[in-house]
Each structure stands twice: as structure tokens, then as C-alpha cells.
Design a protein around this motif. Sequence first.
Motif, PDB file in Angstrom:
ATOM      1  N   ALA A  40       0.854   4.962   1.835  1.00 34.56           N
ATOM      2  CA  ALA A  40       1.277   6.230   2.434  1.00 34.56           C
ATOM      3  C   ALA A  40       1.639   5.985   3.894  1.00 34.56           C
ATOM      4  O   ALA A  40       0.893   5.350   4.632  1.00 34.56           O
ATOM      5  N   GLU A  41       2.807   6.476   4.292  1.00 29.86           N
ATOM      6  CA  GLU A  41       3.288   6.313   5.670  1.00 29.86           C
ATOM      7  C   GLU A  41       3.064   7.589   6.466  1.00 29.86           C
ATOM      8  O   GLU A  41       3.026   8.675   5.898  1.00 29.86           O
ATOM      9  N   GLY A  42       2.972   7.456   7.759  1.00 28.07           N
ATOM     10  CA  GLY A  42       2.917   8.643   8.624  1.00 28.07           C
ATOM     11  C   GLY A  42       1.628   9.422   8.491  1.00 28.07           C
ATOM     12  O   GLY A  42       1.609  10.642   8.621  1.00 28.07           O
ATOM     13  N   ILE A  77       7.916  -6.693   6.790  1.00 27.49           N
ATOM     14  CA  ILE A  77       9.130  -6.920   7.570  1.00 27.49           C
ATOM     15  C   ILE A  77      10.264  -6.085   6.969  1.00 27.49           C
ATOM     16  O   ILE A  77      10.547  -6.185   5.774  1.00 27.49           O
ATOM     17  N   ASN A  78      10.894  -5.259   7.815  1.00 28.30           N
ATOM     18  CA  ASN A  78      11.994  -4.418   7.330  1.00 28.30           C
ATOM     19  C   ASN A  78      13.269  -5.245   7.164  1.00 28.30           C
ATOM     20  O   ASN A  78      13.624  -6.035   8.038  1.00 28.30           O
ATOM     21  N   VAL A  79      13.942  -5.023   6.037  1.00 28.54           N
ATOM     22  CA  VAL A  79      15.170  -5.762   5.741  1.00 28.54           C
ATOM     23  C   VAL A  79      16.243  -4.757   5.350  1.00 28.54           C
ATOM     24  O   VAL A  79      15.981  -3.852   4.563  1.00 28.54           O
ATOM     25  N   LEU A 108       9.266  -0.797  -1.673  1.00 29.37           N
ATOM     26  CA  LEU A 108      10.350   0.178  -1.566  1.00 29.37           C
ATOM     27  C   LEU A 108       9.943   1.206  -0.522  1.00 29.37           C
ATOM     28  O   LEU A 108       8.983   1.954  -0.697  1.00 29.37           O
ATOM     29  N   ASP A 109      10.681   1.207   0.602  1.00 26.11           N
ATOM     30  CA  ASP A 109      10.373   2.026   1.773  1.00 26.11           C
ATOM     31  C   ASP A 109      10.920   3.440   1.604  1.00 26.11           C
ATOM     32  O   ASP A 109      11.855   3.657   0.839  1.00 26.11           O
ATOM     33  N   ASP A 110      10.333   4.374   2.334  1.00 24.01           N
ATOM     34  CA  ASP A 110      10.868   5.749   2.428  1.00 24.01           C
ATOM     35  C   ASP A 110      10.981   6.450   1.085  1.00 24.01           C
ATOM     36  O   ASP A 110      11.846   7.317   0.920  1.00 24.01           O
ATOM     37  N   LEU A 157       5.157   0.722  -3.453  1.00 25.41           N
ATOM     38  CA  LEU A 157       5.937   1.907  -3.145  1.00 25.41           C
ATOM     39  C   LEU A 157       5.389   2.493  -1.848  1.00 25.41           C
ATOM     40  O   LEU A 157       4.178   2.721  -1.731  1.00 25.41           O
ATOM     41  N   LYS A 158       6.269   2.705  -0.864  1.00 23.20           N
ATOM     42  CA  LYS A 158       5.826   3.342   0.375  1.00 23.20           C
ATOM     43  C   LYS A 158       6.268   4.796   0.387  1.00 23.20           C
ATOM     44  O   LYS A 158       7.471   5.081   0.404  1.00 23.20           O
ATOM     45  N   LEU A 159       5.307   5.698   0.354  1.00 26.03           N
ATOM     46  CA  LEU A 159       5.621   7.128   0.344  1.00 26.03           C
ATOM     47  C   LEU A 159       6.054   7.563   1.734  1.00 26.03           C
ATOM     48  O   LEU A 159       5.328   7.363   2.709  1.00 26.03           O
ATOM     49  N   LEU A 173       8.554  -7.807   2.185  1.00 24.51           N
ATOM     50  CA  LEU A 173       9.842  -7.308   2.655  1.00 24.51           C
ATOM     51  C   LEU A 173       9.963  -5.831   2.292  1.00 24.51           C
ATOM     52  O   LEU A 173       9.715  -5.453   1.152  1.00 24.51           O
ATOM     53  N   GLU A 174      10.293  -5.013   3.291  1.00 25.14           N
ATOM     54  CA  GLU A 174      10.437  -3.574   3.058  1.00 25.14           C
ATOM     55  C   GLU A 174      11.921  -3.246   2.936  1.00 25.14           C
ATOM     56  O   GLU A 174      12.691  -3.470   3.861  1.00 25.14           O
ATOM     57  N   ILE A 175      12.278  -2.738   1.772  1.00 24.68           N
ATOM     58  CA  ILE A 175      13.688  -2.415   1.522  1.00 24.68           C
ATOM     59  C   ILE A 175      13.812  -0.934   1.181  1.00 24.68           C
ATOM     60  O   ILE A 175      12.836  -0.291   0.832  1.00 24.68           O
ATOM     61  N   TYR A 219       0.038  -5.744   8.802  1.00 23.87           N
ATOM     62  CA  TYR A 219       0.753  -5.044   9.862  1.00 23.87           C
ATOM     63  C   TYR A 219       2.226  -4.948   9.483  1.00 23.87           C
ATOM     64  O   TYR A 219       2.775  -5.885   8.898  1.00 23.87           O
ATOM     65  N   GLU A 220       2.839  -3.815   9.853  1.00 25.49           N
ATOM     66  CA  GLU A 220       4.290  -3.733   9.713  1.00 25.49           C
ATOM     67  C   GLU A 220       4.906  -4.065  11.063  1.00 25.49           C
ATOM     68  O   GLU A 220       4.482  -3.540  12.103  1.00 25.49           O
ATOM     69  N   ALA A 221       5.896  -4.953  11.050  1.00 27.13           N
ATOM     70  CA  ALA A 221       6.617  -5.325  12.271  1.00 27.13           C
ATOM     71  C   ALA A 221       7.756  -4.334  12.490  1.00 27.13           C
ATOM     72  O   ALA A 221       8.571  -4.118  11.599  1.00 27.13           O
TER      73      ALA A 221
HETATM   74 CA    CA Z   1       9.390   0.167   6.945  1.00 30.42          CA
END
Ligand code: CA
Length: 278
Positions: A234-236, A115-117, A177-179, A198-200, A147-149, A57-59
Motif C-alpha cells: 500500500a502506497e501513501g 527502482i522505478n523504470v 506493478l505501480d499505481d 501489486l502496489k496500491l 523494478l517498479e513499472i 526502500y524505494e529509490a
Molecule cells: Ca514507484
Amino acid sequence: AKQAGRGQFRFYDPSLNLTSIEEFQLEQAFGDGLRKHQFVLHYQPQVRLENMKVIGYEALVRWQHPEFGLIYPDRFIGIAERSGFIVPLGMEVLQLACRQLAQWRAQGSTVCMGINVSQLQLNQPGFSDKVLEVLEECGLEPGWIELEITETAIVDREGIALRQLAMLKAAGVSISLDDFGRGYAGFAHLQALPITKLKLDRSLIAPLSNSHDDSPIVSSTIILAKRMGLQVVAEGVETRGQVVSLKLAGCDIAQGYHFSRPVAAEDVPEFASGREVS
Ligand code: CA
Ligand code: C2E
Ligand code: CA
Ligand code: CA
């Protein structure tokens, strides 16, 4: 005196618009919010496409404000970063997320927690030690959190942010690596970063329909990332067609409204691992 001063500023400096005043008021309210535990986390599942199981899960933080109701992070994270409040807020998020994960793990779940940082946190000299300390306190293995950076957090190659990330990665913490693909996304320097995933960004996912070839950018990004030993998230992801397309393109993990919106812990359907979704 502060109140009067604010009005006067607005009079003498027309560039100080209502948004600045709103920001000022929000900043005042931040400290109060933290003390009164008004910041809460919602959780969005991440699904492994190979077997369609929830693996983590992403917080995502929300501000449960007594007057204004639930405030979403796009309204206050930027302000929190500019004012430095993101440092104590980020610590609260880390602790809340780790405690929640410990609870789910104690119930037999095998999920991980993203967790977003933000950059400012990574630039604090004690950050990496603090993360390991919280893990220890909660009885969590480093590999259970991620950790999402963002790329901007680590532009300075020699800096303390990169050293702390490398240290955390060496301790077993996952770093994603976010976004990726939102702004300038360079593969050349990715190789030098201490990351595992890697988060697309969802701007890359939105145009996808349901055929393998409909986004050469997405499919070649996935191929390149995997050749670099990175897992791809993959996000979204909002439609079944996108799930099919991403699966065909070799994407490992998907997250988005198609599976679930972020929800409060008590609304997460169940924590036992192996829950099947579709
Ligand atoms: Ca994020
Ligand atoms: P993010 O890290 O990229 O998080 C994903 C955002 O996309 C979340 O917005 C999530 O609710 C939204 N989302 C998820 N699935 C879908 C989908 O299928 N379609 C669409 N259109 N949107 C989707 P949210 O929760 O409003 O958070 C916004 C941003 O605020 C996050 O973007 C992140 O950058 C920041 N943020 C949230 N929580 C924290 C935190 O604890 N610390 C820090 N530093 N930043 C945070
Ligand atoms: Ca993102
Ligand atoms: Ca983001």
C-alpha cells in the motif's frame, strides 16, 4: 540563434506557452545535470505489516539544481520521457540505487531496493542485459532489487518490454506493478503479466480510516491479488488508522509519510535489518 528562435516561436505560435519554453530550457539542462551528477536519490522505507520491520526502500530521484534547488520528479520525469532523456537518467538511477544497496548490504543490512523504470527504458533492447550487468558489477543478487513499472509500460502484449520483464523475473528480479487503481485497473489481464507484487495507488488508500470494512474495494483487491500469488504493497499510508485497516485487510507491506518521507541516504536512520518502527 536558438535563443532568438525561441522568442520568435512564442510570437508566431501562441500555443507555445511559457511551459513549453520552460521545458525547452529544462531539456538543455538535463545533459548538464547528468554530467555534473546533479541527480540524487532519496529513499522511502517499506514496512512489512506482520512484524513492522523495514524490508526495503524505494529509490526516488530528485534533481539538485545549482540555481533552482531541489526539483521533484513530477516536474521533470514527464519531460524526460518525452525527450528520451529518461533512458540515460534511468540508467543513472539504476546505478546509484544499486551502489547504495551494495553499501547497505556490505554493512549487514538485508533490505531490498525498489527502482522505478519507465516504458521507454523497457523498450530499449539491451535493458534487461544492462540490469543484470549492473547487479553483477555491484555484487547484488537479482532478488534484492525490485523494478517498479506501470501498466502503460506493458500495454503491448507481444512487445519487447514484456519479454525483457519476463526475462528479468526469470532471473529472480522482483517486478511490481505501480499505481494500481489509479486509472483503469483490470484484474483480467494481470494474470498474464510477469509481476510479483501489486502496489496500491495512494488514491485507494487515502479514504481509508481505521475499520476493516471501510473500503470494500481495497479489501477485495487485496484478496484477489493474493489469490493470484502477488504480494500487496500500500502506497501513501499517512495515518496509524490506515495501517490498522490495511493490516486487517491482509495487506503485506506499507509505505508512506506515516513511517517516513523519502530522505537522503545519509538521513536514513540505520541500515541494519530488523529496525522496529511504529
Ligand atoms: Ca514507484
Ligand atoms: P511513485 O513511484 O508512485 O512514487 C511515490 C510518490 O509518492 C513519491 O513522490 C513519494 O514521495 C510520494 N509519497 C510517498 N508517501 C506518501 C504519502 O504518504 N503521502 C503522499 N501524499 N505522497 C507520498 P515523488 O518522489 O515526488 O515521485 C513522484 C513520481 O515520480 C513517482 O511516483 C514516480 O512515478 C516518478 N519517479 C520518481 N523517481 C523516479 C525514477 O527514478 N524513475 C522514474 N521513471 N520515475 C520516477
Ligand atoms: Ca506509485
Ligand atoms: Ca508513478
